[in-house]
Design a protein around this motif. Structure first.
Motif, mmCIF file in Angstrom:
data_model
loop_
_atom_site.group_PDB
_atom_site.id
_atom_site.type_symbol
_atom_site.label_atom_id
_atom_site.label_comp_id
_atom_site.label_asym_id
_atom_site.label_seq_id
_atom_site.Cartn_x
_atom_site.Cartn_y
_atom_site.Cartn_z
ATOM 1 N N PRO A 33 43.312 15.013 -97.221
ATOM 2 C CA PRO A 33 42.561 14.091 -96.655
ATOM 3 C C PRO A 33 42.412 12.470 -96.619
ATOM 4 C CG PRO A 33 41.285 16.026 -97.202
ATOM 5 C CD PRO A 33 42.332 16.169 -97.518
ATOM 6 N N LYS A 34 42.781 11.765 -96.763
ATOM 7 C CA LYS A 34 42.189 10.042 -97.426
ATOM 8 C C LYS A 34 41.070 10.222 -97.914
ATOM 9 C CE LYS A 34 46.602 9.100 -94.886
ATOM 10 N NZ LYS A 34 46.732 10.035 -94.583
ATOM 11 N N VAL A 35 39.856 10.434 -97.452
ATOM 12 C CA VAL A 35 38.620 9.910 -98.096
ATOM 13 C C VAL A 35 37.121 11.640 -97.967
ATOM 14 C CG1 VAL A 35 36.961 8.681 -97.387
ATOM 15 C CG2 VAL A 35 38.479 8.025 -96.529
ATOM 16 N N VAL A 36 37.064 11.565 -99.618
ATOM 17 C CA VAL A 36 36.396 12.504 -99.529
ATOM 18 C C VAL A 36 34.619 11.534 -99.785
ATOM 19 C CG1 VAL A 36 37.833 14.654 -99.945
ATOM 20 C CG2 VAL A 36 36.898 12.913 -101.372
ATOM 21 N N THR A 37 33.538 12.194 -100.086
ATOM 22 C CA THR A 37 32.103 12.029 -100.420
ATOM 23 C C THR A 37 32.434 11.768 -101.753
ATOM 24 O OG1 THR A 37 31.692 12.392 -98.105
ATOM 25 C CG2 THR A 37 30.021 12.563 -100.198
ATOM 26 N N ALA A 38 32.077 11.069 -102.505
ATOM 27 C CA ALA A 38 31.400 11.480 -104.318
ATOM 28 C C ALA A 38 30.103 11.938 -104.858
ATOM 29 C CB ALA A 38 31.031 9.702 -103.980
ATOM 30 N N GLY A 39 31.282 12.742 -105.078
ATOM 31 C CA GLY A 39 30.058 13.985 -106.397
ATOM 32 C C GLY A 39 31.308 15.628 -106.532
ATOM 33 N N GLU A 40 30.351 16.785 -106.581
ATOM 34 C CA GLU A 40 31.311 17.230 -106.383
ATOM 35 C C GLU A 40 32.318 18.149 -105.569
ATOM 36 O OE1 GLU A 40 30.490 21.627 -109.814
ATOM 37 O OE2 GLU A 40 29.367 20.357 -109.180
ATOM 38 N N VAL A 41 33.954 17.961 -105.746
ATOM 39 C CA VAL A 41 34.963 18.607 -105.327
ATOM 40 C C VAL A 41 35.129 19.482 -105.595
ATOM 41 C CG1 VAL A 41 35.932 17.347 -105.044
ATOM 42 C CG2 VAL A 41 36.029 17.820 -102.968
ATOM 43 N N VAL A 42 35.852 20.719 -104.449
ATOM 44 C CA VAL A 42 36.927 21.513 -105.202
ATOM 45 C C VAL A 42 38.118 21.341 -104.299
ATOM 46 C CG1 VAL A 42 37.530 24.029 -104.620
ATOM 47 C CG2 VAL A 42 35.246 23.361 -105.709
ATOM 48 N N PHE A 43 39.776 20.852 -105.101
ATOM 49 C CA PHE A 43 41.171 21.004 -103.828
ATOM 50 C C PHE A 43 40.844 21.966 -104.191
ATOM 51 C CE2 PHE A 43 41.496 16.306 -105.996
ATOM 52 C CZ PHE A 43 40.499 15.846 -104.589
ATOM 53 N N ARG A 44 41.539 22.526 -102.828
ATOM 54 C CA ARG A 44 42.048 24.007 -102.877
ATOM 55 C C ARG A 44 43.750 23.652 -102.111
ATOM 56 N NH1 ARG A 44 39.589 27.617 -99.266
ATOM 57 N NH2 ARG A 44 37.919 27.898 -101.487
ATOM 58 N N VAL A 45 44.598 23.654 -103.475
ATOM 59 C CA VAL A 45 45.905 22.735 -103.449
ATOM 60 C C VAL A 45 47.128 24.344 -102.834
ATOM 61 C CG1 VAL A 45 47.856 22.038 -104.688
ATOM 62 C CG2 VAL A 45 45.405 21.560 -105.054
ATOM 63 N N ARG A 46 47.466 24.153 -102.270
ATOM 64 C CA ARG A 46 48.709 24.807 -101.697
ATOM 65 C C ARG A 46 50.041 24.259 -101.665
ATOM 66 N NH1 ARG A 46 48.514 26.770 -96.056
ATOM 67 N NH2 ARG A 46 50.364 25.521 -95.455
ATOM 68 N N ASN A 47 51.195 24.933 -102.498
ATOM 69 C CA ASN A 47 52.738 24.812 -102.919
ATOM 70 C C ASN A 47 53.517 25.384 -101.459
ATOM 71 O OD1 ASN A 47 54.684 24.140 -103.489
ATOM 72 N ND2 ASN A 47 54.739 25.167 -105.532
ATOM 73 N N ASP A 48 53.705 24.258 -100.854
ATOM 74 C CA ASP A 48 54.364 24.874 -99.842
ATOM 75 C C ASP A 48 56.070 25.036 -100.166
ATOM 76 O OD1 ASP A 48 52.970 26.109 -98.157
ATOM 77 O OD2 ASP A 48 52.835 24.245 -96.198
ATOM 78 N N GLY A 49 56.263 24.574 -100.972
ATOM 79 C CA GLY A 49 57.373 24.418 -101.749
ATOM 80 C C GLY A 49 58.723 23.988 -101.395
ATOM 81 N N PRO A 50 60.085 24.188 -101.132
ATOM 82 C CA PRO A 50 60.088 25.039 -102.110
ATOM 83 C C PRO A 50 60.129 25.234 -103.245
ATOM 84 C CG PRO A 50 61.860 24.059 -101.149
ATOM 85 C CD PRO A 50 61.300 23.836 -100.529
ATOM 86 N N ASP A 51 60.568 23.963 -103.926
ATOM 87 C CA ASP A 51 59.727 23.297 -105.127
ATOM 88 C C ASP A 51 58.501 24.051 -105.463
ATOM 89 O OD1 ASP A 51 62.120 22.946 -105.024
ATOM 90 O OD2 ASP A 51 62.161 20.880 -106.036
ATOM 91 N N ALA A 52 58.458 23.829 -107.040
ATOM 92 C CA ALA A 52 56.879 23.891 -107.973
ATOM 93 C C ALA A 52 56.673 22.625 -108.202
ATOM 94 C CB ALA A 52 57.322 24.290 -109.462
#
Ligand code: CU
Length: 128
Positions: A33-52
């Protein structure tokens, strides 16, 4: 700068329900997303690869980030003051979470493995 999992708060009762923001990394782009609301946030990050890929989050009020002299990576030493979060490199299809407390401003999300930033693995994030 990794954030320990589990409960860091002293408050009892309601667990903090930080909004989850889904990020996808791949060769060579970051979709988030290009905009998030200030405060606590959890980024759930998925690597679709193929590289690390890794993920760094830095404050970038004017969007200008310093390159190393190799011309392939950003200068993380000069960015240290601005850094708010890091995930070390992960293999394809790994899913990880990065919990952050973000104040309003402009940030850049990027992968700084050799050539990945200039290959396109960066995105501006506005927190408001
Ligand atoms: Cu990368």
């Amino acid at each position: 700068m990794a954030v320990a999992s589990g409960c860091g708060g002293a408050r009892s009762g309601s667990a903090s329900a930080a909004p989850v923001v889904v990020l996808t990394e791949r060769d060579f782009a970051i979709d988030a997303p290009k905009v998030v609301t200030a405060g606590e946030v959890v980024f759930r990050v998925r690597n679709d690869g193929p590289d690390a890929h890794e993920l760094l989050v830095v404050r970038a009020p004017n969007g200008d980030l310093p390159m190393r002299s190799d011309g392939l990576t950003l200068d993380e030493e000069r960015l240290q003051q601005s850094e708010v979060g890091v995930l070390e490199p992960a293999e394809s299809y790994a899913v990880r979470e990065l919990r952050l407390r973000l104040s309003p401003g402009r940030y850049v999300l990027f992968c700084n493995m050799s050539g990945h930033y200039i290959g396109g693995m960066h995105q501006t994030l506005v927190v408001r």
